[in-house]
Design a protein around this motif. Structure first.
Motif, PDB file in Angstrom:
ATOM      1  N   PRO A  40      -0.488  12.997  -2.278  1.00 37.43           N
ATOM      2  CA  PRO A  40       0.581  13.962  -2.562  1.00 37.43           C
ATOM      3  C   PRO A  40       1.993  13.601  -2.119  1.00 37.43           C
ATOM      4  O   PRO A  40       2.917  14.377  -2.345  1.00 37.43           O
ATOM      5  CB  PRO A  40       0.099  15.204  -1.803  1.00 37.43           C
ATOM      6  CG  PRO A  40      -0.665  14.670  -0.664  1.00 37.43           C
ATOM      7  CD  PRO A  40      -1.281  13.379  -1.102  1.00 37.43           C
ATOM      8  N   PHE A  41       2.173  12.469  -1.470  1.00 39.70           N
ATOM      9  CA  PHE A  41       3.516  12.174  -0.983  1.00 39.70           C
ATOM     10  C   PHE A  41       4.147  11.023  -1.737  1.00 39.70           C
ATOM     11  O   PHE A  41       3.484  10.066  -2.105  1.00 39.70           O
ATOM     12  CB  PHE A  41       3.489  11.829   0.510  1.00 39.70           C
ATOM     13  CG  PHE A  41       2.933  12.934   1.360  1.00 39.70           C
ATOM     14  CD1 PHE A  41       1.743  12.760   2.035  1.00 39.70           C
ATOM     15  CD2 PHE A  41       3.594  14.143   1.469  1.00 39.70           C
ATOM     16  CE1 PHE A  41       1.219  13.775   2.813  1.00 39.70           C
ATOM     17  CE2 PHE A  41       3.074  15.165   2.232  1.00 39.70           C
ATOM     18  CZ  PHE A  41       1.884  14.989   2.901  1.00 39.70           C
ATOM     19  N   SER A  42       5.447  11.120  -1.947  1.00 39.68           N
ATOM     20  CA  SER A  42       6.109  10.047  -2.695  1.00 39.68           C
ATOM     21  C   SER A  42       6.698   9.016  -1.741  1.00 39.68           C
ATOM     22  O   SER A  42       6.609   9.142  -0.526  1.00 39.68           O
ATOM     23  CB  SER A  42       7.181  10.623  -3.624  1.00 39.68           C
ATOM     24  OG  SER A  42       7.933  11.589  -2.943  1.00 39.68           O
ATOM     25  N   MET A  43       7.330   8.030  -2.333  1.00 35.96           N
ATOM     26  CA  MET A  43       7.738   6.852  -1.562  1.00 35.96           C
ATOM     27  C   MET A  43       8.675   7.146  -0.408  1.00 35.96           C
ATOM     28  O   MET A  43       8.635   6.459   0.605  1.00 35.96           O
ATOM     29  CB  MET A  43       8.374   5.821  -2.503  1.00 35.96           C
ATOM     30  CG  MET A  43       7.362   4.839  -3.024  1.00 35.96           C
ATOM     31  SD  MET A  43       8.143   3.577  -4.019  1.00 35.96           S
ATOM     32  CE  MET A  43       7.815   4.237  -5.643  1.00 35.96           C
TER      33      MET A  43
ATOM     34  N   LEU B  64       6.498   1.674   8.948  1.00 32.84           N
ATOM     35  CA  LEU B  64       7.018   1.626  10.320  1.00 32.84           C
ATOM     36  C   LEU B  64       5.937   1.350  11.377  1.00 32.84           C
ATOM     37  O   LEU B  64       6.103   0.442  12.194  1.00 32.84           O
ATOM     38  CB  LEU B  64       7.792   2.902  10.646  1.00 32.84           C
ATOM     39  CG  LEU B  64       9.161   3.013   9.960  1.00 32.84           C
ATOM     40  CD1 LEU B  64       9.857   4.310  10.341  1.00 32.84           C
ATOM     41  CD2 LEU B  64      10.059   1.829  10.328  1.00 32.84           C
ATOM     42  N   PRO B  65       4.833   2.115  11.398  1.00 31.85           N
ATOM     43  CA  PRO B  65       3.819   1.798  12.416  1.00 31.85           C
ATOM     44  C   PRO B  65       3.267   0.385  12.264  1.00 31.85           C
ATOM     45  O   PRO B  65       2.946  -0.272  13.259  1.00 31.85           O
ATOM     46  CB  PRO B  65       2.705   2.820  12.169  1.00 31.85           C
ATOM     47  CG  PRO B  65       3.188   3.751  11.146  1.00 31.85           C
ATOM     48  CD  PRO B  65       4.461   3.270  10.576  1.00 31.85           C
ATOM     49  N   HIS B  66       3.179  -0.097  11.013  1.00 27.69           N
ATOM     50  CA  HIS B  66       2.620  -1.429  10.833  1.00 27.69           C
ATOM     51  C   HIS B  66       3.561  -2.533  11.280  1.00 27.69           C
ATOM     52  O   HIS B  66       3.123  -3.659  11.530  1.00 27.69           O
ATOM     53  CB  HIS B  66       2.180  -1.646   9.372  1.00 27.69           C
ATOM     54  CG  HIS B  66       0.872  -1.002   9.054  1.00 27.69           C
ATOM     55  ND1 HIS B  66       0.763   0.297   8.610  1.00 27.69           N
ATOM     56  CD2 HIS B  66      -0.395  -1.462   9.176  1.00 27.69           C
ATOM     57  CE1 HIS B  66      -0.510   0.604   8.438  1.00 27.69           C
ATOM     58  NE2 HIS B  66      -1.242  -0.443   8.774  1.00 27.69           N
TER      59      HIS B  66
ATOM     60  N   LEU C  93       6.777   5.253   2.540  1.00 26.37           N
ATOM     61  CA  LEU C  93       7.357   4.003   3.043  1.00 26.37           C
ATOM     62  C   LEU C  93       7.576   4.048   4.554  1.00 26.37           C
ATOM     63  O   LEU C  93       7.051   3.206   5.275  1.00 26.37           O
ATOM     64  CB  LEU C  93       8.638   3.643   2.278  1.00 26.37           C
ATOM     65  CG  LEU C  93       8.376   2.951   0.932  1.00 26.37           C
ATOM     66  CD1 LEU C  93       9.642   2.844   0.106  1.00 26.37           C
ATOM     67  CD2 LEU C  93       7.790   1.577   1.154  1.00 26.37           C
ATOM     68  N   PRO C  94       8.333   5.023   5.054  1.00 26.40           N
ATOM     69  CA  PRO C  94       8.451   5.043   6.515  1.00 26.40           C
ATOM     70  C   PRO C  94       7.127   5.328   7.218  1.00 26.40           C
ATOM     71  O   PRO C  94       6.816   4.702   8.233  1.00 26.40           O
ATOM     72  CB  PRO C  94       9.472   6.150   6.787  1.00 26.40           C
ATOM     73  CG  PRO C  94       9.540   6.953   5.539  1.00 26.40           C
ATOM     74  CD  PRO C  94       9.162   6.054   4.415  1.00 26.40           C
TER      75      PRO C  94
ATOM     76  N   VAL D 182       0.843  -1.200   0.000  1.00 26.65           N
ATOM     77  CA  VAL D 182       0.000   0.000   0.000  1.00 26.65           C
ATOM     78  C   VAL D 182       0.876   1.247   0.000  1.00 26.65           C
ATOM     79  O   VAL D 182       0.585   2.226  -0.694  1.00 26.65           O
ATOM     80  CB  VAL D 182      -0.954  -0.023   1.216  1.00 26.65           C
ATOM     81  CG1 VAL D 182      -1.653   1.313   1.367  1.00 26.65           C
ATOM     82  CG2 VAL D 182      -1.972  -1.128   1.055  1.00 26.65           C
ATOM     83  N   ALA D 183       1.961   1.209   0.769  1.00 28.91           N
ATOM     84  CA  ALA D 183       2.873   2.354   0.795  1.00 28.91           C
ATOM     85  C   ALA D 183       3.440   2.622  -0.597  1.00 28.91           C
ATOM     86  O   ALA D 183       3.553   3.767  -1.031  1.00 28.91           O
ATOM     87  CB  ALA D 183       4.001   2.102   1.788  1.00 28.91           C
ATOM     88  N   LEU D 184       3.775   1.537  -1.305  1.00 31.06           N
ATOM     89  CA  LEU D 184       4.278   1.685  -2.673  1.00 31.06           C
ATOM     90  C   LEU D 184       3.198   2.260  -3.579  1.00 31.06           C
ATOM     91  O   LEU D 184       3.443   3.183  -4.371  1.00 31.06           O
ATOM     92  CB  LEU D 184       4.743   0.323  -3.219  1.00 31.06           C
ATOM     93  CG  LEU D 184       6.046  -0.215  -2.643  1.00 31.06           C
ATOM     94  CD1 LEU D 184       6.280  -1.663  -3.088  1.00 31.06           C
ATOM     95  CD2 LEU D 184       7.216   0.657  -3.073  1.00 31.06           C
ATOM     96  N   ALA D 185       1.990   1.707  -3.451  1.00 31.05           N
ATOM     97  CA  ALA D 185       0.891   2.169  -4.303  1.00 31.05           C
ATOM     98  C   ALA D 185       0.613   3.652  -4.080  1.00 31.05           C
ATOM     99  O   ALA D 185       0.357   4.402  -5.026  1.00 31.05           O
ATOM    100  CB  ALA D 185      -0.363   1.346  -4.032  1.00 31.05           C
ATOM    101  N   LEU D 186       0.647   4.070  -2.828  1.00 30.24           N
ATOM    102  CA  LEU D 186       0.416   5.481  -2.532  1.00 30.24           C
ATOM    103  C   LEU D 186       1.591   6.322  -3.016  1.00 30.24           C
ATOM    104  O   LEU D 186       1.419   7.403  -3.589  1.00 30.24           O
ATOM    105  CB  LEU D 186       0.220   5.684  -1.031  1.00 30.24           C
ATOM    106  CG  LEU D 186      -1.102   5.201  -0.444  1.00 30.24           C
ATOM    107  CD1 LEU D 186      -1.066   5.329   1.084  1.00 30.24           C
ATOM    108  CD2 LEU D 186      -2.260   5.996  -1.002  1.00 30.24           C
ATOM    109  N   GLY D 187       2.791   5.811  -2.776  1.00 31.36           N
ATOM    110  CA  GLY D 187       3.990   6.591  -3.073  1.00 31.36           C
ATOM    111  C   GLY D 187       4.214   6.878  -4.542  1.00 31.36           C
ATOM    112  O   GLY D 187       4.857   7.866  -4.890  1.00 31.36           O
ATOM    113  N   ILE D 188       3.688   6.013  -5.416  1.00 33.65           N
ATOM    114  CA  ILE D 188       3.914   6.276  -6.838  1.00 33.65           C
ATOM    115  C   ILE D 188       2.889   7.238  -7.423  1.00 33.65           C
ATOM    116  O   ILE D 188       3.015   7.650  -8.575  1.00 33.65           O
ATOM    117  CB  ILE D 188       3.921   4.984  -7.679  1.00 33.65           C
ATOM    118  CG1 ILE D 188       2.605   4.234  -7.520  1.00 33.65           C
ATOM    119  CG2 ILE D 188       5.104   4.115  -7.335  1.00 33.65           C
ATOM    120  CD1 ILE D 188       2.434   3.135  -8.554  1.00 33.65           C
ATOM    121  N   GLN D 189       1.871   7.594  -6.635  1.00 37.00           N
ATOM    122  CA  GLN D 189       0.835   8.470  -7.177  1.00 37.00           C
ATOM    123  C   GLN D 189       1.377   9.791  -7.725  1.00 37.00           C
ATOM    124  O   GLN D 189       1.022  10.189  -8.830  1.00 37.00           O
ATOM    125  CB  GLN D 189      -0.257   8.738  -6.122  1.00 37.00           C
ATOM    126  CG  GLN D 189      -1.045   7.504  -5.705  1.00 37.00           C
ATOM    127  CD  GLN D 189      -1.607   6.762  -6.886  1.00 37.00           C
ATOM    128  OE1 GLN D 189      -2.342   7.319  -7.697  1.00 37.00           O
ATOM    129  NE2 GLN D 189      -1.235   5.500  -7.011  1.00 37.00           N
TER     130      GLN D 189
END
Lengths: 215, 273, 184
Positions: free
Chosen positions: A174-177, A186-188, A181-182, A152-159
């Motif tokens: 609006p945020f990249s990888m 990290l929380p997960h 990613l952190p 999910v972090a990757l999917a969001l980060g490439i937006q």
């Protein structure tokens, strides 16, 4: 990982839907082959089960509470393809019946949590189960949270990369990888620990329950 | 071990637990309780009647301070009970120990590894001495003394309910709220429960939709109507003679009766569960 | 093609359209159209949508504003665009749920309707039961339960749901069979 709609671009969710749909068809055939006429009632039951397991609260030391997912427990108990279908149905229920939203994030969550989460958990269980059950279950639970979080972090980060306007401003998330990613993974890592504990205790409980029913 | 003493019931008995003008809407929209006011006096045994869905469980949970009513007050021995006030550890400890709720589904209450641990849970939190003696005493009282080392889920439905009762009673509560305790019990266990509750010098409020059992569970009846009002609050014997009220509350039914060759129809109850 | 299925397609088309509008003006217009379609319920619909996304969107918006400030770029159009899109999509979904019978929309597949319907009704029952588990622990605890107690309670609840689900599945399979649902 309840991301409201509007943060994932169609360039992401449309292909994801195509991939997911193909896999759903495959999973349905596999599950029916194993269960045949009983498929539907069991699928419905596991879907409801998956839904409620996602409501179970896991307290973390320090005061916060996260929610369980039960993906690992479900996969280990009933198989990867059933887990994938059940979780996909839960996401559909949440989006279109319970009003939790997420119709655009659905294929991503289905593939990340339902597919990767379930099969990673299953792999840990099958791989390590012979040596130490508790460790295998704990790892199954942990992986079923951490790997989906990574995806999910990757999917969001490439937006921002794949959907931006002429000036480079992001159109969706609006945020990249380097941030997602952190921020997500990290929380997960911690949530995964709680889920691991739940998977161990839940499986133990379930086994004793089944023994009692069989006796 | 403190001995629970009988208190005098009647107009002189101090009020224990009260609801004042309670209204409750589930999710802010669906009406569950309307203008409910009641007072439980020390030592009183009361029965809360109402058809399924009339809001009995919700009323008990409000009395137990688990749900804050949309409007109205909950008062325990002159202390107002609200979520905010229950945050105070002293009040919390006192209220939770003195006002106990037996849930309709005993499974919802059980989670400890053994029956012993289950009953010992409350006393351990209190940090009282001689926990073993207390647990053994109450386990024997309800009849699960032989199962102390077993996990709670391994027990039968009736036994689980006894474990729940013991776990609540070990703290010597002053008020015991019971949500449909006989709903899933077989006749023998039901008989046991009725006698057991009658022998306890504790204020009780028991819900049931079984009219024929009601007089065994208390001598005062509270009836929640289908319109979510309290439509009766008084001696149970008087209620049982009032067919109009009973029909209005959907506690009795009418259907064709067949006795041999005769067929007729009248309002009645069945004497079985 | 029944009315509900047509509505489902319309909803999906609207979601796609909202995904391809990037001008905040168009997104605002889309939101206005959605609220108009809601009629009398427009204000409560809007309120619900905003409240649902408020927590997540606030975090994202504030973080992005901070990032933009550090990089000396203007975040306003982006923030407007993202937030409008999220509220628009959420409102569309709430409107859909309120107006459309999903089961009728999906009635081209008996299997799907059945699976979803049964899952939904069981999910509702489970949700109520889950509340009981939570309240029971609160009711029995004289002070804040230890971590291990809360885990045990969660595990007991999880296992209970699994057992109930298994039982329910067996029962419905038998019930369906007896009603001739399966052609075996």
């Amino acid at each position: 990982m309840h991301i409201p709609d509007g943060f994932i671009s169609p360039q992401t969710y449309l292909p994801a839907y195509a991939v997911a749909a193909g896999l759903w068809a495959f999973a349905a055939r596999r599950v029916r082959r194993d269960l045949d006429a009983d498929t539907l009632p069991f699928l419905a039951a596991y879907t409801a089960l998956s839904f409620v397991l996602m409501m179970v609260a896991l307290p973390l030391p320090g005061g916060t509470t996260v929610h369980a997912a039960g993906i690992g427990l479900l996969a280990v108990s009933f198989g990867g393809w059933m887990g994938f279908l059940a979780i996909s149905l839960v996401l559909a229920m949440q989006a279109l019946l319970f009003g939790d939203g997420g119709i655009t994030a659905l294929p991503i969550n289905a593939l990340a949590m339902g597919l990767v989460g379930s099969f990673a958990a299953l792999a840990a269980w099958k791989g390590l189960g012979r040596f130490n059950q508790s460790v295998a279950l704990f790892l199954a639970g942990w992986l079923s949270i951490v790997l989906p979080a990574l995806l999910v972090a990757l999917a969001l980060g490439i937006q921002p990369l794949i959907a931006h306007d002429a000036q480079g401003a992001p159109l969706f998330f609006p945020f990249s990888m380097n941030i997602t990613l952190p921020a997500v993974v990290l929380p997960h890592l911690l949530v995964g620990l709680a889920e691991g504990v739940l998977t161990v205790l839940g499986y133990r409980y379930l086994t004793r329950l089944r023994e009692k029913l069989a006796a | 071990m403190t001995e629970m003493r009988y208190r005098i019931v009647g107009a002189d008995a101090p009020p224990m637990l009260q609801l004042v003008d309670v209204q409750h809407r589930y999710g802010g929209k669906v009406e569950v309780l309307r203008d409910v006011s009641l007072t439980l006096h020390a030592g009183e045994k009361s029965v809360l009647l109402g058809c399924n869905g009339s809001g009995k469980s919700t009323l008990l949970k409000i009395l137990n301070g688990l749900i804050a009513p949309t409007a109205g007050r909950v008062i325990y021995q002159n202390e107002e009970i609200t979520p905010a006030r229950l945050k105070a550890p002293a009040l919390h400890r006192r209220f939770r120990g003195e006002v106990a709720l037996l849930f309709q589904n005993p499974d919802a209450m059980l989670f400890n590894p053994t029956v012993f641990d289950e009953i010992a849970f409350g006393p351990r939190q209190l940090g009282v001495p001689d926990i073993e003696a207390r647990v053994h005493h109450w386990a024997e009282q309800v009849g699960v003394g032989a199962h102390l080392t077993r996990p709670p889920f391994a027990l039968s439905g009736g036994e689980k309910q006894k474990v729940c009762l013991a776990a609540l009673l070990v703290l010597e509560p002053k008020v015991l709220l019971l949500d449909e305790p006989t709903a899933s019990l077989d006749p023998r266990s039901t008989g046991w429960l009725i006698d057991f509750l009658a022998s306890l010098p504790v204020t009780t409020l028991t819900t049931t939709h079984n009219l024929s059992l009601a007089p065994e569970l208390g001598n005062r009846a509270l009836v929640l109507g289908e319109d979510h009002h309290l439509i009766y609050d008084g001696p149970i014997q008087a209620l049982l003679g009032d067919m109009e009220k009973l029909t209005a509350a959907n506690l009795v039914h009418t259907h064709r009766h067949r006795h041999g060759n005769i067929e007729h129809q009248h309002t009645h109850v069945h004497d079985w569960q | 093609m029944n009315r509900d299925r047509a509505a489902l397609f319309a909803y999906l088309a609207a979601v796609l359209a909202a995904s391809w509008l990037h001008d905040p003006v168009w997104l605002a217009a889309g939101l206005a159209v959605t609220l108009l379609a809601a009629g009398g319920a427009a204000s409560s619909l809007l309120r619900r949508s905003v409240l649902t996304v408020l927590a997540f969107n606030s975090v994202i918006s504030l973080s992005y504003a901070a990032l933009a400030w550090m990089q000396h770029i203007m975040p306003w159009e982006t923030l407007l665009r993202i937030n409008l899109r999220v509220v628009l999509l959420t409102s569309l979904t709430f409107l859909f749920i309120a107006r459309v019978n999903l089961f009728r929309a999906l009635d081209f597949s008996q299997n799907l309707t059945y699976a979803l319907g049964l899952a939904y009704s069981q999910a509702l029952t489970f949700r109520r039961a889950h509340e009981d588990f939570r309240l029971a622990l609160a009711s029995r605890s004289l002070k804040r339960p230890r971590l291990i107690d809360r885990y045990r309670a969660s595990a007991a609840a999880a296992a209970w749901f699994i057992e109930k689900a298994l039982h329910a599945a067996t029962q419905s399979a038998q019930a369906l069979r007896s009603r001739g649902f399966f052609h075996d």
